[in-house]
Design a protein around this motif. Sequence first.
Motif, PDB file in Angstrom:
ATOM      1  N   LYS A 157       1.990   8.047 -10.379  1.00 18.10           N
ATOM      2  CA  LYS A 157       3.298   7.777  -9.768  1.00 18.10           C
ATOM      3  C   LYS A 157       3.573   6.277  -9.723  1.00 18.10           C
ATOM      4  CE  LYS A 157       3.310  11.989  -7.046  1.00 18.10           C
ATOM      5  NZ  LYS A 157       4.595  12.633  -7.082  1.00 18.10           N
ATOM      6  N   ALA A 158       2.555   5.485  -9.383  1.00 18.69           N
ATOM      7  CA  ALA A 158       2.719   4.032  -9.295  1.00 18.69           C
ATOM      8  C   ALA A 158       3.008   3.417 -10.655  1.00 18.69           C
ATOM      9  CB  ALA A 158       1.466   3.411  -8.691  1.00 18.69           C
ATOM     10  N   LYS A 159       2.372   3.921 -11.693  1.00 17.22           N
ATOM     11  CA  LYS A 159       2.521   3.335 -13.031  1.00 17.22           C
ATOM     12  C   LYS A 159       3.929   3.509 -13.589  1.00 17.22           C
ATOM     13  CE  LYS A 159      -1.910   2.483 -14.796  1.00 17.22           C
ATOM     14  NZ  LYS A 159      -2.257   1.964 -16.062  1.00 17.22           N
ATOM     15  N   GLN A 163       0.857  -1.183   0.000  1.00 18.07           N
ATOM     16  CA  GLN A 163       0.000   0.000   0.000  1.00 18.07           C
ATOM     17  C   GLN A 163       0.891   1.230   0.000  1.00 18.07           C
ATOM     18  OE1 GLN A 163      -2.448  -1.370   3.486  1.00 18.07           O
ATOM     19  NE2 GLN A 163      -4.007  -0.325   2.297  1.00 18.07           N
ATOM     20  N   ASP A 164       0.456   2.264  -0.694  1.00  9.95           N
ATOM     21  CA  ASP A 164       1.308   3.444  -0.817  1.00  9.95           C
ATOM     22  C   ASP A 164       1.385   4.300   0.443  1.00  9.95           C
ATOM     23  OD1 ASP A 164      -1.140   4.803  -0.890  1.00  9.95           O
ATOM     24  OD2 ASP A 164      -0.929   5.424  -2.975  1.00  9.95           O
ATOM     25  N   GLY A 165       0.495   4.129   1.398  1.00 13.32           N
ATOM     26  CA  GLY A 165       0.572   4.863   2.657  1.00 13.32           C
ATOM     27  C   GLY A 165      -0.004   6.259   2.620  1.00 13.32           C
ATOM     28  N   VAL A 166      -0.509   6.693   1.468  1.00 12.95           N
ATOM     29  CA  VAL A 166      -1.056   8.044   1.350  1.00 12.95           C
ATOM     30  C   VAL A 166      -2.319   8.199   2.189  1.00 12.95           C
ATOM     31  CG1 VAL A 166      -2.048   9.740  -0.252  1.00 12.95           C
ATOM     32  CG2 VAL A 166      -0.007   8.461  -0.898  1.00 12.95           C
ATOM     33  N   GLY A 167      -3.177   7.194   2.166  1.00 20.97           N
ATOM     34  CA  GLY A 167      -4.449   7.281   2.879  1.00 20.97           C
ATOM     35  C   GLY A 167      -4.318   7.310   4.388  1.00 20.97           C
ATOM     36  N   THR A 168      -3.277   6.700   4.900  1.00 18.06           N
ATOM     37  CA  THR A 168      -3.067   6.702   6.349  1.00 18.06           C
ATOM     38  C   THR A 168      -2.195   7.863   6.794  1.00 18.06           C
ATOM     39  OG1 THR A 168      -1.119   5.296   6.180  1.00 18.06           O
ATOM     40  CG2 THR A 168      -3.239   4.190   6.474  1.00 18.06           C
ATOM     41  N   GLY A 169      -1.562   8.518   5.839  1.00 14.68           N
ATOM     42  CA  GLY A 169      -0.638   9.599   6.168  1.00 14.68           C
ATOM     43  C   GLY A 169       0.761   9.090   6.452  1.00 14.68           C
ATOM     44  N   ALA A 170       0.996   7.776   6.298  1.00 18.42           N
ATOM     45  CA  ALA A 170       2.316   7.205   6.569  1.00 18.42           C
ATOM     46  C   ALA A 170       3.344   7.632   5.526  1.00 18.42           C
ATOM     47  CB  ALA A 170       2.225   5.679   6.613  1.00 18.42           C
ATOM     48  N   VAL A 171       2.900   7.817   4.292  1.00 22.66           N
ATOM     49  CA  VAL A 171       3.774   8.269   3.207  1.00 22.66           C
ATOM     50  C   VAL A 171       3.067   9.419   2.513  1.00 22.66           C
ATOM     51  CG1 VAL A 171       4.845   7.642   1.005  1.00 22.66           C
ATOM     52  CG2 VAL A 171       4.765   5.970   2.850  1.00 22.66           C
ATOM     53  N   GLY A 172       3.715  10.555   2.436  1.00 27.70           N
ATOM     54  CA  GLY A 172       3.131  11.702   1.747  1.00 27.70           C
ATOM     55  C   GLY A 172       3.250  11.554   0.238  1.00 27.70           C
ATOM     56  N   MET A 173       2.437  12.288  -0.498  1.00 31.19           N
ATOM     57  CA  MET A 173       2.460  12.196  -1.966  1.00 31.19           C
ATOM     58  C   MET A 173       3.848  12.468  -2.530  1.00 31.19           C
ATOM     59  SD  MET A 173      -0.248  11.221  -3.544  1.00 31.19           S
ATOM     60  CE  MET A 173      -0.001  11.847  -5.187  1.00 31.19           C
ATOM     61  N   ASN A 174       4.614  13.324  -1.866  1.00 33.55           N
ATOM     62  CA  ASN A 174       5.953  13.640  -2.377  1.00 33.55           C
ATOM     63  C   ASN A 174       6.932  12.483  -2.196  1.00 33.55           C
ATOM     64  OD1 ASN A 174       5.977  13.926   0.396  1.00 33.55           O
ATOM     65  ND2 ASN A 174       7.423  15.600   0.398  1.00 33.55           N
ATOM     66  N   ARG A 175       6.540  11.433  -1.457  1.00 31.09           N
ATOM     67  CA  ARG A 175       7.436  10.300  -1.231  1.00 31.09           C
ATOM     68  C   ARG A 175       6.945   9.004  -1.875  1.00 31.09           C
ATOM     69  NH1 ARG A 175       8.629   9.383   4.587  1.00 31.09           N
ATOM     70  NH2 ARG A 175      10.234   8.077   3.690  1.00 31.09           N
ATOM     71  N   VAL A 176       5.827   9.044  -2.592  1.00 28.42           N
ATOM     72  CA  VAL A 176       5.258   7.828  -3.182  1.00 28.42           C
ATOM     73  C   VAL A 176       6.225   7.182  -4.170  1.00 28.42           C
ATOM     74  CG1 VAL A 176       3.415   6.932  -4.664  1.00 28.42           C
ATOM     75  CG2 VAL A 176       2.857   8.466  -2.795  1.00 28.42           C
ATOM     76  N   GLU A 177       6.833   7.972  -5.042  1.00 29.40           N
ATOM     77  CA  GLU A 177       7.750   7.395  -6.028  1.00 29.40           C
ATOM     78  C   GLU A 177       8.953   6.730  -5.352  1.00 29.40           C
ATOM     79  OE1 GLU A 177       8.524   9.339  -9.826  1.00 29.40           O
ATOM     80  OE2 GLU A 177       7.068  10.855  -9.189  1.00 29.40           O
ATOM     81  N   THR A 219     -10.824   9.534  -0.628  1.00 26.87           N
ATOM     82  CA  THR A 219      -9.975  10.564  -1.208  1.00 26.87           C
ATOM     83  C   THR A 219     -10.708  11.216  -2.369  1.00 26.87           C
ATOM     84  OG1 THR A 219      -7.732  11.022  -1.969  1.00 26.87           O
ATOM     85  CG2 THR A 219      -8.799   9.067  -2.886  1.00 26.87           C
ATOM     86  N   ASN A 220     -10.065  12.177  -3.028  1.00 20.99           N
ATOM     87  CA  ASN A 220     -10.681  12.791  -4.199  1.00 20.99           C
ATOM     88  C   ASN A 220     -10.018  12.249  -5.478  1.00 20.99           C
ATOM     89  OD1 ASN A 220      -8.328  14.450  -4.838  1.00 20.99           O
ATOM     90  ND2 ASN A 220      -8.893  15.628  -3.030  1.00 20.99           N
ATOM     91  N   LYS A 221     -10.659  12.454  -6.607  1.00 21.81           N
ATOM     92  CA  LYS A 221     -10.187  11.901  -7.863  1.00 21.81           C
ATOM     93  C   LYS A 221      -8.814  12.438  -8.243  1.00 21.81           C
ATOM     94  CE  LYS A 221     -11.511  11.012 -12.663  1.00 21.81           C
ATOM     95  NZ  LYS A 221     -10.156  10.825 -13.069  1.00 21.81           N
ATOM     96  N   ALA A 222      -8.550  13.706  -8.014  1.00 24.07           N
ATOM     97  CA  ALA A 222      -7.252  14.290  -8.375  1.00 24.07           C
ATOM     98  C   ALA A 222      -6.107  13.606  -7.618  1.00 24.07           C
ATOM     99  CB  ALA A 222      -7.257  15.793  -8.101  1.00 24.07           C
ATOM    100  N   THR A 223      -6.299  13.366  -6.337  1.00 23.91           N
ATOM    101  CA  THR A 223      -5.268  12.696  -5.541  1.00 23.91           C
ATOM    102  C   THR A 223      -5.090  11.257  -6.002  1.00 23.91           C
ATOM    103  OG1 THR A 223      -5.737  14.101  -3.634  1.00 23.91           O
ATOM    104  CG2 THR A 223      -4.563  12.045  -3.197  1.00 23.91           C
ATOM    105  N   LEU A 224      -6.180  10.554  -6.232  1.00 17.48           N
ATOM    106  CA  LEU A 224      -6.107   9.170  -6.697  1.00 17.48           C
ATOM    107  C   LEU A 224      -5.414   9.096  -8.061  1.00 17.48           C
ATOM    108  CD1 LEU A 224      -6.878   6.377  -5.726  1.00 17.48           C
ATOM    109  CD2 LEU A 224      -9.072   6.645  -6.882  1.00 17.48           C
TER     110      LEU A 224
END
Length: 96
Positions: free
Chosen positions: A66-68, A8-22, A55-60
């Motif tokens: 980033k995942a792709k 899991q990318d951790g964005v939804g829990t706040g464990a990993v911020g969007m700037n750290r997903v990659e 979440t919202n569509k823009a964030t998803l």
Amino acid sequence: ARIILAPQDGVGTGAVGMNRVETFYAQSKKAGAPEFWANVEAFKPGGAVGNRPNTNKATLDAQIAKAKKYTPKVISYNWKYMESSGIVKQILGNNY
């Protein structure tokens, strides 16, 4: 046995911020599992485990983009279904 690593990318829990997903996916892919999938969290921080707001569509869309870069296989799921079917309570017990 088929081994698939799908962290899991951790964005939804706040464990990993969007700037750290990659960075998160790049490091996860290095684990060397035969198959690597991305698991994007379709919820955002807040609320109780199993009942976080959507979440919202823009964030998803940003999470998926980033995942792709690391895998074409992206999955997600909704915890609210698990909550309504009682799965979360089975996993977490009566303290939930």
